[in-house]
Scaffold this active site. Sequence first.
Site, PDB file in Angstrom:
ATOM      1  N   SER A 168      -4.191   8.916  -4.833  1.00 51.01           N
ATOM      2  CA  SER A 168      -3.169   9.689  -5.554  1.00 51.01           C
ATOM      3  C   SER A 168      -3.761  11.067  -5.835  1.00 51.01           C
ATOM      4  O   SER A 168      -4.990  11.224  -5.789  1.00 51.01           O
ATOM      5  CB  SER A 168      -2.845   8.996  -6.885  1.00 51.01           C
ATOM      6  OG  SER A 168      -2.132   9.840  -7.756  1.00 51.01           O
ATOM      7  N   TYR A 203      -5.104   4.440 -14.686  1.00 56.11           N
ATOM      8  CA  TYR A 203      -4.658   4.864 -13.348  1.00 56.11           C
ATOM      9  C   TYR A 203      -5.586   5.946 -12.791  1.00 56.11           C
ATOM     10  O   TYR A 203      -6.035   5.867 -11.645  1.00 56.11           O
ATOM     11  CB  TYR A 203      -3.225   5.378 -13.454  1.00 56.11           C
ATOM     12  CG  TYR A 203      -2.523   5.632 -12.144  1.00 56.11           C
ATOM     13  CD1 TYR A 203      -1.879   4.596 -11.471  1.00 56.11           C
ATOM     14  CD2 TYR A 203      -2.497   6.898 -11.580  1.00 56.11           C
ATOM     15  CE1 TYR A 203      -1.222   4.828 -10.273  1.00 56.11           C
ATOM     16  CE2 TYR A 203      -1.849   7.144 -10.378  1.00 56.11           C
ATOM     17  CZ  TYR A 203      -1.203   6.105  -9.729  1.00 56.11           C
ATOM     18  OH  TYR A 203      -0.558   6.340  -8.529  1.00 56.11           O
TER      19      TYR A 203
HETATM   20  P1  NAD Z   1       6.115   0.595  -5.645  1.00 54.78           P
HETATM   21  O1  NAD Z   1       6.263   0.028  -7.017  1.00 54.78           O
HETATM   22  O2  NAD Z   1       7.334   0.854  -4.839  1.00 54.78           O
HETATM   23  O3  NAD Z   1       5.136  -0.320  -4.766  1.00 54.78           O
HETATM   24  C1  NAD Z   1       4.090  -1.074  -5.322  1.00 54.78           C
HETATM   25  C2  NAD Z   1       3.793  -2.254  -4.426  1.00 54.78           C
HETATM   26  O4  NAD Z   1       2.691  -2.999  -5.003  1.00 54.78           O
HETATM   27  C3  NAD Z   1       4.962  -3.250  -4.317  1.00 54.78           C
HETATM   28  O5  NAD Z   1       5.011  -3.808  -3.028  1.00 54.78           O
HETATM   29  C4  NAD Z   1       4.599  -4.313  -5.354  1.00 54.78           C
HETATM   30  O6  NAD Z   1       5.193  -5.577  -5.098  1.00 54.78           O
HETATM   31  C5  NAD Z   1       3.084  -4.358  -5.168  1.00 54.78           C
HETATM   32  N1  NAD Z   1       2.425  -4.948  -6.336  1.00 54.78           N
HETATM   33  C6  NAD Z   1       2.599  -4.656  -7.652  1.00 54.78           C
HETATM   34  N2  NAD Z   1       1.820  -5.433  -8.423  1.00 54.78           N
HETATM   35  C7  NAD Z   1       1.126  -6.247  -7.579  1.00 54.78           C
HETATM   36  C8  NAD Z   1       0.168  -7.287  -7.770  1.00 54.78           C
HETATM   37  N3  NAD Z   1      -0.263  -7.642  -8.986  1.00 54.78           N
HETATM   38  N4  NAD Z   1      -0.328  -7.912  -6.668  1.00 54.78           N
HETATM   39  C9  NAD Z   1       0.100  -7.574  -5.444  1.00 54.78           C
HETATM   40  N5  NAD Z   1       0.998  -6.595  -5.193  1.00 54.78           N
HETATM   41  C10 NAD Z   1       1.511  -5.948  -6.252  1.00 54.78           C
HETATM   42  O7  NAD Z   1       5.303   1.947  -5.871  1.00 54.78           O
HETATM   43  P2  NAD Z   1       4.709   3.042  -4.865  1.00 54.78           P
HETATM   44  O8  NAD Z   1       4.916   4.349  -5.509  1.00 54.78           O
HETATM   45  O9  NAD Z   1       5.163   2.844  -3.487  1.00 54.78           O
HETATM   46  O10 NAD Z   1       3.143   2.709  -5.000  1.00 54.78           O
HETATM   47  C11 NAD Z   1       2.325   2.441  -3.884  1.00 54.78           C
HETATM   48  C12 NAD Z   1       0.976   3.101  -4.077  1.00 54.78           C
HETATM   49  O11 NAD Z   1       1.153   4.515  -4.087  1.00 54.78           O
HETATM   50  C13 NAD Z   1       0.285   2.761  -5.395  1.00 54.78           C
HETATM   51  O12 NAD Z   1      -1.098   2.531  -5.181  1.00 54.78           O
HETATM   52  C14 NAD Z   1       0.492   4.012  -6.235  1.00 54.78           C
HETATM   53  O13 NAD Z   1      -0.512   4.170  -7.202  1.00 54.78           O
HETATM   54  C15 NAD Z   1       0.431   5.075  -5.157  1.00 54.78           C
HETATM   55  N6  NAD Z   1       0.997   6.389  -5.507  1.00 54.78           N
HETATM   56  C16 NAD Z   1       2.315   6.512  -5.835  1.00 54.78           C
HETATM   57  C17 NAD Z   1       2.811   7.781  -6.149  1.00 54.78           C
HETATM   58  C18 NAD Z   1       4.260   8.013  -6.508  1.00 54.78           C
HETATM   59  O14 NAD Z   1       4.594   9.121  -6.976  1.00 54.78           O
HETATM   60  N7  NAD Z   1       5.133   7.057  -6.307  1.00 54.78           N
HETATM   61  C19 NAD Z   1       1.960   8.888  -6.115  1.00 54.78           C
HETATM   62  C20 NAD Z   1       0.628   8.705  -5.783  1.00 54.78           C
HETATM   63  C21 NAD Z   1       0.166   7.447  -5.469  1.00 54.78           C
END
Ligand code: NAD
Length: 262
Positions: free
Chosen positions: A144, A157
């Site tokens: 991130s 985080y």
């Molecule tokens: P999202 O909530 O759509 O996806 C999260 C995924 O992780 C889902 O498939 C969920 O089922 C899974 N998950 C959650 N808890 C879990 C657990 N205990 N065990 C196994 N799987 C689990 O969110 P996203 O934004 O797509 O996040 C994906 C990655 O991207 C994360 O690591 C997040 O930190 C990172 N990220 C997101 C953003 C943003 O702005 N959305 C920015 C930077 C980084």
Amino acid sequence: MTGLAGKRALVTGSTSGIGLGIARQLAADGCSVMLHGFGDPTAVERLRDALERERGVTMRYDGSDLTRPEAVAALVDATVAALGGIDILVNNAGVQHTAPIDEFPPERWDAIIALNLSAVFHATRRALPHMKRRHWGRIVNTASVHGVVASPNKAAYVAAKHGVVGLTKVVALETAGSGITCNAICPGWTRTELIEPQIAARAAALGVGLEEGARALLAEKQPSGQFVTVEQLGRLAAFLCSEDAAQITGAALLVDGGWTAQ
Ligand code: NAD
């Protein structure tokens, strides 16, 4: 185009958001994919089946909770068993919790460190021997912007994501020259389930609708004023898995609309 046809990939947290964007792109490039994450079983099965038929690749699914180290190792083993091996590991599953540090629930700290950081270690150590045997592998970690800079109220985080960037560099150094690369993708605001609570909180604080709340969130940090898309991140991850990216390793690639340029 990316030369990935026939590769076997595990994408953690690929039932929604960024992970799903990456899984879709890898499947489009001809990879067999182990989908993973939580979700309604019927909806996940529909998704798995549709991707398998549209792309003509093997798609499997596992719904393990990756806060438990033994579940992470078992997921890698299940991928090897289902797909015949593992060439690509995308450590993407992650959660968020926001609170000032003196109000931060210790159990939320533990859960975020377990999933966002420790699971990356457990999956990597389990998958690497398979990659080493074939002298080829790609590890892509979804970190991130918060792996590089901080924001208030995100203690666990930010600590976890900085840890992921550091771990990425160690894995890159330990595998350099072996045909294996390890990189981190560092997105800024990407509109997924993960940030909807933050959009809702901002909208409520300002007394405005969700779309205006989203614009306010972007205006504060992301100079482009636009969200990163999961399709853009999917194509970047696939590029990192390609031969053209063989000399990119240990990088933390910012995809943040200028957030960290300020
Ligand atoms: P999202 O909530 O759509 O996806 C999260 C995924 O992780 C889902 O498939 C969920 O089922 C899974 N998950 C959650 N808890 C879990 C657990 N205990 N065990 C196994 N799987 C689990 O969110 P996203 O934004 O797509 O996040 C994906 C990655 O991207 C994360 O690591 C997040 O930190 C990172 N990220 C997101 C953003 C943003 O702005 N959305 C920015 C930077 C980084």
